[in-house]
Scaffold this motif. Structure first.
Motif, mmCIF file in Angstrom:
data_model
loop_
_atom_site.group_PDB
_atom_site.id
_atom_site.type_symbol
_atom_site.label_atom_id
_atom_site.label_comp_id
_atom_site.label_asym_id
_atom_site.label_seq_id
_atom_site.Cartn_x
_atom_site.Cartn_y
_atom_site.Cartn_z
ATOM 1 N N GLY A 107 0.801 -1.209 0.000
ATOM 2 C CA GLY A 107 0.000 0.000 0.000
ATOM 3 C C GLY A 107 0.838 1.265 0.000
ATOM 4 N N PRO A 108 0.189 2.402 -0.144
ATOM 5 C CA PRO A 108 0.912 3.675 -0.256
ATOM 6 C C PRO A 108 1.574 4.126 1.037
ATOM 7 C CG PRO A 108 -1.462 4.046 -0.188
ATOM 8 C CD PRO A 108 -1.274 2.574 -0.322
ATOM 9 N N PHE A 109 1.252 3.497 2.159
ATOM 10 C CA PHE A 109 1.799 3.954 3.442
ATOM 11 C C PHE A 109 2.945 3.085 3.944
ATOM 12 C CE2 PHE A 109 -2.693 5.181 3.240
ATOM 13 C CZ PHE A 109 -2.544 6.552 3.231
ATOM 14 N N HIS A 110 3.290 2.068 3.182
ATOM 15 C CA HIS A 110 4.435 1.236 3.567
ATOM 16 C C HIS A 110 5.737 1.997 3.338
ATOM 17 C CE1 HIS A 110 7.123 -2.190 3.938
ATOM 18 N NE2 HIS A 110 7.706 -1.779 2.829
ATOM 19 N N THR A 253 -3.173 7.730 -1.852
ATOM 20 C CA THR A 253 -1.754 7.999 -1.636
ATOM 21 C C THR A 253 -1.594 8.656 -0.272
ATOM 22 O OG1 THR A 253 -1.695 10.265 -2.510
ATOM 23 C CG2 THR A 253 -1.556 8.457 -4.122
ATOM 24 N N SER A 254 -0.371 8.886 0.118
ATOM 25 C CA SER A 254 -0.108 9.528 1.409
ATOM 26 C C SER A 254 -0.148 11.048 1.334
ATOM 27 C CB SER A 254 1.261 9.078 1.939
ATOM 28 O OG SER A 254 2.283 9.395 1.006
ATOM 29 N N SER A 255 -0.481 11.587 0.198
ATOM 30 C CA SER A 255 -0.467 13.043 0.027
ATOM 31 C C SER A 255 -1.672 13.695 0.698
ATOM 32 C CB SER A 255 -0.460 13.405 -1.459
ATOM 33 O OG SER A 255 -1.728 13.149 -2.035
ATOM 34 N N SER A 256 -1.496 14.949 1.112
ATOM 35 C CA SER A 256 -2.588 15.700 1.720
ATOM 36 C C SER A 256 -3.699 15.971 0.711
ATOM 37 C CB SER A 256 -2.067 17.020 2.290
ATOM 38 O OG SER A 256 -1.454 17.798 1.267
ATOM 39 N N HIS A 257 -3.348 15.970 -0.567
ATOM 40 C CA HIS A 257 -4.352 16.222 -1.610
ATOM 41 C C HIS A 257 -5.457 15.169 -1.576
ATOM 42 C CE1 HIS A 257 -6.139 17.170 -5.512
ATOM 43 N NE2 HIS A 257 -6.015 15.884 -5.825
ATOM 44 N N ASP A 258 -5.071 13.898 -1.477
ATOM 45 C CA ASP A 258 -6.073 12.840 -1.464
ATOM 46 C C ASP A 258 -6.902 12.875 -0.185
ATOM 47 O OD1 ASP A 258 -5.784 11.645 -3.972
ATOM 48 O OD2 ASP A 258 -4.060 10.483 -3.325
ATOM 49 N N ILE A 259 -6.281 13.234 0.920
ATOM 50 C CA ILE A 259 -7.030 13.370 2.169
ATOM 51 C C ILE A 259 -8.081 14.464 2.033
ATOM 52 C CG2 ILE A 259 -6.858 14.010 4.603
ATOM 53 C CD1 ILE A 259 -4.072 12.729 4.606
ATOM 54 N N ASN A 310 -5.163 9.930 8.357
ATOM 55 C CA ASN A 310 -4.559 11.199 7.953
ATOM 56 C C ASN A 310 -3.082 11.250 8.323
ATOM 57 O OD1 ASN A 310 -4.496 11.707 10.745
ATOM 58 N ND2 ASN A 310 -6.465 12.758 10.689
ATOM 59 N N GLN A 311 -2.468 12.377 8.052
ATOM 60 C CA GLN A 311 -1.029 12.497 8.240
ATOM 61 C C GLN A 311 -0.621 12.441 9.703
ATOM 62 O OE1 GLN A 311 -0.579 16.067 5.814
ATOM 63 N NE2 GLN A 311 0.440 14.873 4.210
ATOM 64 N N GLN A 312 -1.498 12.875 10.597
ATOM 65 C CA GLN A 312 -1.191 12.763 12.024
ATOM 66 C C GLN A 312 -1.100 11.296 12.444
ATOM 67 O OE1 GLN A 312 -4.040 14.586 14.667
ATOM 68 N NE2 GLN A 312 -3.190 13.587 16.482
ATOM 69 N N LEU A 313 -2.083 10.488 12.020
ATOM 70 C CA LEU A 313 -2.062 9.068 12.353
ATOM 71 C C LEU A 313 -0.884 8.362 11.677
ATOM 72 C CD1 LEU A 313 -5.866 8.175 12.125
ATOM 73 C CD2 LEU A 313 -4.458 8.255 14.192
ATOM 74 N N GLN A 314 -0.558 8.809 10.496
ATOM 75 C CA GLN A 314 0.543 8.187 9.762
ATOM 76 C C GLN A 314 1.875 8.328 10.502
ATOM 77 O OE1 GLN A 314 0.586 9.771 5.721
ATOM 78 N NE2 GLN A 314 -1.657 9.636 5.624
ATOM 79 N N GLN A 315 2.007 9.348 11.338
ATOM 80 C CA GLN A 315 3.254 9.587 12.056
ATOM 81 C C GLN A 315 3.372 8.805 13.357
ATOM 82 O OE1 GLN A 315 5.711 11.316 10.577
ATOM 83 N NE2 GLN A 315 4.239 11.395 8.881
#
Length: 560
Positions: A107-110, A253-259, A310-315
């Protein structure tokens, strides 16, 4: 279950090899003393040397019998007492597929740069609630690109029969599913034990490991629940994802655009008529590659919120799911909770669970032997030759401690509600928790009734805690199946039947329709729920839905 490193080429010169071995052993002994005292990483010298040997010889650390590493494609029962490969193929036992391209996907977050983890607590209900929550966590771990940490061996509700100490009664998920093979066959997905996780991460936690740095919690059920899990809740981040309120949503994807796009789609739906009721989709499924807004509407099931990864959870280094308030119990099918912006990722996840998250071969082979024995019984009774099809039908009749009292009806009423489905005089296999055979006498007047207890000679060494899973696999092979409403046991049988119907292109497979019925509801249309496409709907656990098996092999080569 750590993936093995590549074996190194070595010299074949005897003297050099002998000297090298002595040097390596001396170094390893030195490292053992340090690791043992500082990190509690290996309990004995033998463990450490065995691990080095395993790594050098491209082999996993030894697994339990149920968890031996092997290729998941196909089914070979030679070491379990049969049946033969010919019988397995003739009886169409295998519903899963071998799709090499799927095994290469990540996936995109690996990320190969930093490993992140997911831990969880098994559900406190019966086996199929436990399995359901595990599948959901497993799917989320892959979707998030995280290493999944399996809970330690512990007692599970109703799976506690130890046969006077002669069989295992404390389990981890590797006892039921090929967790080691799942990790082996997916290069970018890791599954590790709790012990390995605690050894790796002991110094990174915000507080010391409890019980003097304990890392091996296997068998300590009370301490796991009272000490280990509260510790993980403290050091891990717990998303407040309520399965009845929101969809766990994964951007393409992991980009903010898709979020941002996902948030905009939700707002657009709310401003333009809102989320429709499920009735709109009854008999009218959305194409699996349909527009994102239509797929989202169909799967909303009265949930108007998106819990976006989202990006917060991704971190977050560690995400923990307790299944406890206020974070929510994961009593939901993975496909009813996870929503993917990219439809190809959605179908991949459904194939992943179908093809890899299946009962271990020992259970599959035991079921295949019983299915063959039932068919031989039918042939003898009906005087059929080996070339004639031997059909049998199946029931799941739930009694026991089931909390839904409306499902507790007498066998005479069960017969009346199913006699238009099951032909008179048919051979019928009944999966049940009712121990008294007298209860079934009204059914025996009309059918040739069989139970698992009639075939124990075919499963002499099988752990009796596996009998429920065995019943599910056998019942899934019936020509017609009649099950119990609200039962997750019945639900999983129907999902297995859906996998079979889709693979072997049985009538109605295009819409996810299967030859299954319910006996335990008074509404006539409830009896026929599996005979029409229904979208996911709360309460999710009450049954399975065609979304999990309908057309999931579509677009195989489109995901890279």
């Amino acid at each position: 279950m750590t993936k093995p490193r590549r074996a190194r080429s070595t010299s074949t010169v005897g003297v050099i090899l002998a000297i090298s071995c002595l040097v390596i052993l001396s170094i390893n002994l030195f490292h053992v003393s340090i690791l043992h005292s500082d990190h509690n990483a290996h309990s004995t010298l033998e463990d450490f040397i065995q691990e080095q040997h395993d790594l050098q010889h491209h082999r996993l650390p030894q697994q339990s019998k149920a968890g031996e590493s092997h290729v998941l494609a196909g089914l070979n029962c030679d070491k379990y007492g049969g049946p033969s490969q010919q019988i397995i193929e003739e009886n169409e036992i295998v519903y899963w597929e071998d799709i090499p391209s799927d095994n290469q996907y990540h996936g995109p977050f690996h990320s190969d740069d930093e490993e992140k983890y997911m831990t969880f607590e098994p559900d406190g209900g019966g086996w199929n609630n436990i399995r359901m929550a595990m599948e959901t966590v497993l799917a989320m771990a892959h979707a998030m690109g995280r290493t999944l940490v399996l809970p330690p061996e512990a007692r599970m509700y109703l799976l506690t029969k130890n046969n006077q100490g002669q069989q295992k009664a404390e389990f981890t998920f590797s006892d039921f599913f090929h967790m080691d093979s799942i990790a082996q066959e997916h290069e970018h997905f890791n599954i590790i034990t709790m012990e390995e996780f605690l050894q790796r991460q002991a110094r990174s936690f915000s507080k010391p490991l409890p019980m003097n740095g304990r890392t091996n919690w296997n068998g300590a059920t009370k301490e796991i629940n009272q000490i280990l899990y509260p510790f993980l809740r403290d050091v891990g981040f717990q998303p407040e994802w309520d399965v009845n309120r929101c969809l766990a949503t994964f951007p393409a994807t992991s980009s903010s655009h898709d979020i941002d796009e996902l948030s905009k789609i939700r707002v657009h739906i709310l401003k333009n008529g809102g989320f429709p009721s499920f009735e709109r989709y009854v008999g009218h499924p959305t194409p699996v590659d349909g527009p994102i807004d239509e797929r989202l509407k169909e799967n909303s099931a009265d949930r108007k919120e998106l819990c976006i990864y989202n990006q917060q959870l991704q971190q977050e280094k560690l995400i923990h799911f307790s299944g406890k308030p206020p974070h929510g119990r994961l009593l939901v099918h993975f496909y009813a909770f996870l929503f993917f912006q990219d439809w190809r990722q959605d179908l991949w996840m459904k194939r992943f669970v179908r093809d890899h998250v299946r009962y271990v071969d020992e259970i599959q082979c035991a079921a295949a032997r019983v299915v063959q024995a039932i068919k031989e019984h039918v042939r003898d009774k009906q005087h059929l030759n080996s070339t004639q099809a031997a059909f049998f039908d199946t029931f799941h009749i739930r009694r026991g401690d089931f909390q839904y009292k409306e499902t507790r009806m007498e066998a005479t009423e069960i017969y009346e509600r199913s006699r238009d489905v099951i032909p008179e005089g048919s051979t019928v296999y009944i999966a049940t928790d009712e121990m008294g055979k007298v209860f079934f006498e009204p059914l025996m007047k009309h059918y040739d009734v069989l139970f698992l207890s009639d075939f124990t000679q075919h499963i002499p060494s099988l752990n009796t805690n596996y009998y429920g899973m065995l019943d599910q696999l056998i019942a899934s092979k019936g020509r017609y199946f009649v099950g119990c409403w609200f039962s997750t046991f019945t639900g999983y049988i129907n999902r297995l039947r859906g996998y079979h119907a889709d693979k072997y292109k049985l009538p109605g497979y295009e819409d996810g329709i299967i030859q299954s019925y319910y006996y335990a509801r008074k509404k006539p249309d409830d009896k026929l729920r599996m005979r029409t496409f229904y979208p996911v709907k709360q309460a999710f656990h009450a049954r399975e839905f065609p979304a999990s098996w309908r057309n999931i092999d579509y677009g195989l080569e489109e995901l890279t």
